[in-house]
Enzyme design. Structure first.
Site, PDB file in Angstrom:
ATOM      1  CG  ASP A 166      47.581  48.321   4.584  1.00 32.07           C
ATOM      2  OD1 ASP A 166      48.244  47.914   3.605  1.00 32.07           O
ATOM      3  OD2 ASP A 166      47.921  49.292   5.283  1.00 32.07           O
ATOM      4  N   GLY A 170      49.474  48.932  -5.362  1.00 35.05           N
ATOM      5  CA  GLY A 170      49.542  48.820  -6.821  1.00 35.05           C
ATOM      6  C   GLY A 170      50.151  47.523  -7.336  1.00 35.05           C
ATOM      7  CG  ASP A 175      52.052  54.369   2.767  1.00 34.96           C
ATOM      8  OD1 ASP A 175      51.467  53.553   2.015  1.00 34.96           O
ATOM      9  OD2 ASP A 175      52.147  54.215   3.992  1.00 34.96           O
TER      10      ASP A 175
HETATM   11  C1  GLA Z   1      50.293  51.262   5.134  1.00 39.89           C
HETATM   12  C2  GLA Z   1      49.212  51.984   4.343  1.00 39.89           C
HETATM   13  C3  GLA Z   1      48.912  53.324   4.983  1.00 39.89           C
HETATM   14  C4  GLA Z   1      48.492  53.127   6.427  1.00 39.89           C
HETATM   15  C5  GLA Z   1      49.550  52.321   7.174  1.00 39.89           C
HETATM   16  C6  GLA Z   1      49.066  51.913   8.556  1.00 39.89           C
HETATM   17  O1  GLA Z   1      51.511  51.923   5.090  1.00 39.89           O
HETATM   18  O2  GLA Z   1      49.605  52.152   3.016  1.00 39.89           O
HETATM   19  O3  GLA Z   1      47.910  54.006   4.266  1.00 39.89           O
HETATM   20  O4  GLA Z   1      47.260  52.464   6.452  1.00 39.89           O
HETATM   21  O5  GLA Z   1      49.876  51.132   6.486  1.00 39.89           O
HETATM   22  O6  GLA Z   1      50.012  51.161   9.254  1.00 39.89           O
END
Ligand code: GLA
Length: 560
Positions: free
Chosen positions: A301, A343, A364
């Site tokens: 991430d 993306g 998200d």
């Molecule tokens: C981002 C990701 C989520 C999740 C959070 C965790 O927002 O896109 O899917 O993993 O971090 O902090």
């Protein structure tokens, strides 16, 4: 031990359960069935109590009250037959010589005896559990295995092609991720319970397999919470889990013992999105640690990497993923790489090239603003645009399936509650994700999996569309403010078509063969209800309720 309780569970009880049950009652029954197989007096005794408890729960009508009429909604998914039905992918990629773990997903009343003809010699099947373990063959190639499942109620078979090569993730991953239920308070016990529920609820019998830990398992630098504070790494630089994860290896072993797989999360930045320790400058060591713990998937991430990247060029956006992609490909076990960077830089165009097996295409979903339509629609519409980039080994990821009992991403400590999506919207969600060959990760509370949610998540024919071996993502056939139509070419020459009513009133939707690029008589099958609708010559029409969906499979008549 007689078969009576098992019979009961398979028929009348199962119907009742569909209407009233909680996951717990289901799991009592299921575990009871499994233990009765063992013929051991102590466990059988304990499980007699389990059955009594389950029946009491059903009779007293313990039910989760779902939002907006879920309780009275039509359960579209038929109850699986008592006889075995093998589900899951028909094709499965593994790297040569790597550890192999695959539990044959199969519904039906147990005991079931499994067999696997032409299984490579380096693999071993546990005939009772249907779990295949061992080492992938050292030689590149395709190994066509004939799986079979037999019980007192009947039998089923399925061809399962193991492809030994460099590419893993030949079909989209399926499983559960903790984020939208547990956020920054996730514990090993929660994850363990989720794995147990995936097994006990029957979700694993449909192919759900990965049990994934998201953010917040590591230490949180600067935290005042004694469970999260302390050095983030040991003297050798090894990343340390926080006190809520006292024994990672033990947790992963438990998940593996069920025949399931496990995923973990980190960031290429110094900190994760929730400000826990990330992997910046420790990438290779951390990946090795994850592999040593036994993890099978890594969600990577972006988060604080924004402070490290010197600019927003494609090369800079790619750099951390290219690095981790190479590290993961060099590990001595298969680890699926789930790229999460929302993306940026049109990741769908290069996610595969840098080593990703899937890449989030949007922000998200839990934060997506609904307008006249709930948030999953806008995420789905955006993800649908990138269909041509998805395929075996690399999938567009529109984020998790947020139904059932699920937390609110904006108010993470407010506790999980029933989804506000209508039943029709939930069928639309699952249909869209399956047509888009999206990774299918449920992120609601596995321990509170209610019967309606299981009916949405556990429809074998819907899942088959997602897992189709051809690996095509649906193309957009029509998109207006009122209608959305997707069509996905399938391996057997048929076409899966999803017709979505985007309005708040009932609506008739029609699709012509010319819109779909097909011709001739087609047998239409209602995929959700699993029955044939008849033969159609040039056009298919249907009446849909507000935000309703119909998912049909059009099978050319001569192909039958
Ligand atoms: C981002 C990701 C989520 C999740 C959070 C965790 O927002 O896109 O899917 O993993 O971090 O902090």
């Amino acid at each position: 031990m007689g078969k009576t309780p098992l019979n009961v569970r398979g028929s009348a009880l199962h119907q009742l359960e569909n209407r009233y049950s909680t996951t717990r009652c289901y799991s009592y029954l299921r575990n009871a069935s499994a233990f009765l197989e063992s013929g051991d007096g102590v466990t059988a005794d304990r499980n007699r109590w389990g059955i009594i408890l389950a029946v009491l729960m059903i009779v007293s009508g313990v039910a989760h009250g779902n939002a907006r009429g879920q309780q009275t909604a039509e359960f579209r998914t038929p109850t699986p037959p008592n006889a075995p039905r093998i589900h899951g992918p028909k094709i499965y990629g593994v790297r040569p010589g790597h550890p192999f773990l695959y539990r044959i997903p199969c519904t039906g009343i147990r005991p079931i005896r499994f067999s696997a003809r032409y299984l490579p010699a380096s693999l071993k099947l546990d005939r009772r559990t249907g779990i295949i373990t061992g080492e992938a063959p050292a030689k590149y190639g395709e190994y066509t295995v004939e799986l079979a499942a037999v019980s007192a109620y009947g039998e089923d078979g399925r061809t399962f092609k193991i492809v030994v090569g460099d590419t893993i993730g030949l079909t989209p991953q399926m499983g559960w991720n903790d984020w939208y239920t547990f956020y920054d308070h996730v514990t090993a016990a929660d994850v363990r319970k989720a794995a147990d529920a995936m097994f006990a609820s029957g979700m694993a019998d449909f192919g759900y397999q990965y049990v994934d830990i998201d953010d917040c398992w590591a230490r949180e630098p600067g935290s005042g919470d004694p469970e999260l504070s302390g050095p983030a790494r040991d003297a050798q630089g090894n990343i340390l889990p926080n006190a809520r994860f006292p024994d990672m290896r033990d947790l992963v072993n438990h998940i593996h013992s069920l025949g399931l797989k496990s995923g973990i999360y980190t960031s290429p930045g110094p900190l994760t999105c929730a400000h826990f320790e990330g992997s910046y400058q420790h990438e290779a060591a951390d990946a090795r640690q994850f592999a040593q713990w036994g993890f099978d998937l890594l969600k990577y991430d972006w988060c604080s990497y924004g402070q490290i990247a010197k600019d927003q060029t494609i090369a800079s956006l790619q750099a951390p993923y290219r690095k981790m992609g190479a590290i993961v490909a060099g590990l001595d076990r298969d680890v699926v790489l789930n790229m999460c960077q929302y993306g940026m830089g049109d990741v769908w165009q290069w996610g595969r090239e840098v080593g990703g097996n899937s890449w989030r295409t949007t922000g998200d979903l839990g934060l997506a603003k609904g307008s006249s339509l709930p948030g999953f629609y806008s995420i789905g519409f955006a993800n649908a645009e990138h269909g041509r980039f998805a395929g075996p080994g690399g999938w567009n990821d529109p984020d998790y399936i947020l139904i059932g009992t699920v937390g609110d991403a904006r108010h993470q400590n407010s506790g999980a509650r029933q989804t506000q999506l209508t039943p029709e919207e939930q069928y639309s969600y699952m249909s869209m994700w399956s047509l888009m060959a999206a990774p299918l990760f449920f992120s609601g509370d596995m321990a509170k999996l209610d019967a309606f949610t299981r009916n949405v998540l556990g429809n074998a024919e819907v899942i088959d569309i997602d897992q189709d071996p051809l690996g095509k993502q649906a193309a957009i056939v029509r998109t207006t403010s009122a209608e959305f139509i997707l069509a996905k070419r399938l391996d057997d020459g048929s076409l899966a078509v999803g017709l979505f009513n985007l309005t708040t009133a009932p609506r008739a939707i029609t699709v012509n063969w010319s819109d779909l690029g097909i011709s001739g008589q087609q047998m239409a099958r209602d995929v959700w209800r699993q029955h044939d609708l008849g033969s159609f010559a040039t056009v298919y029409s249907t009446n849909l309720p507000a935000h309703g969906v119909e998912l049909v499979r059009l099978i050319p008549k001569q192909a039958r």
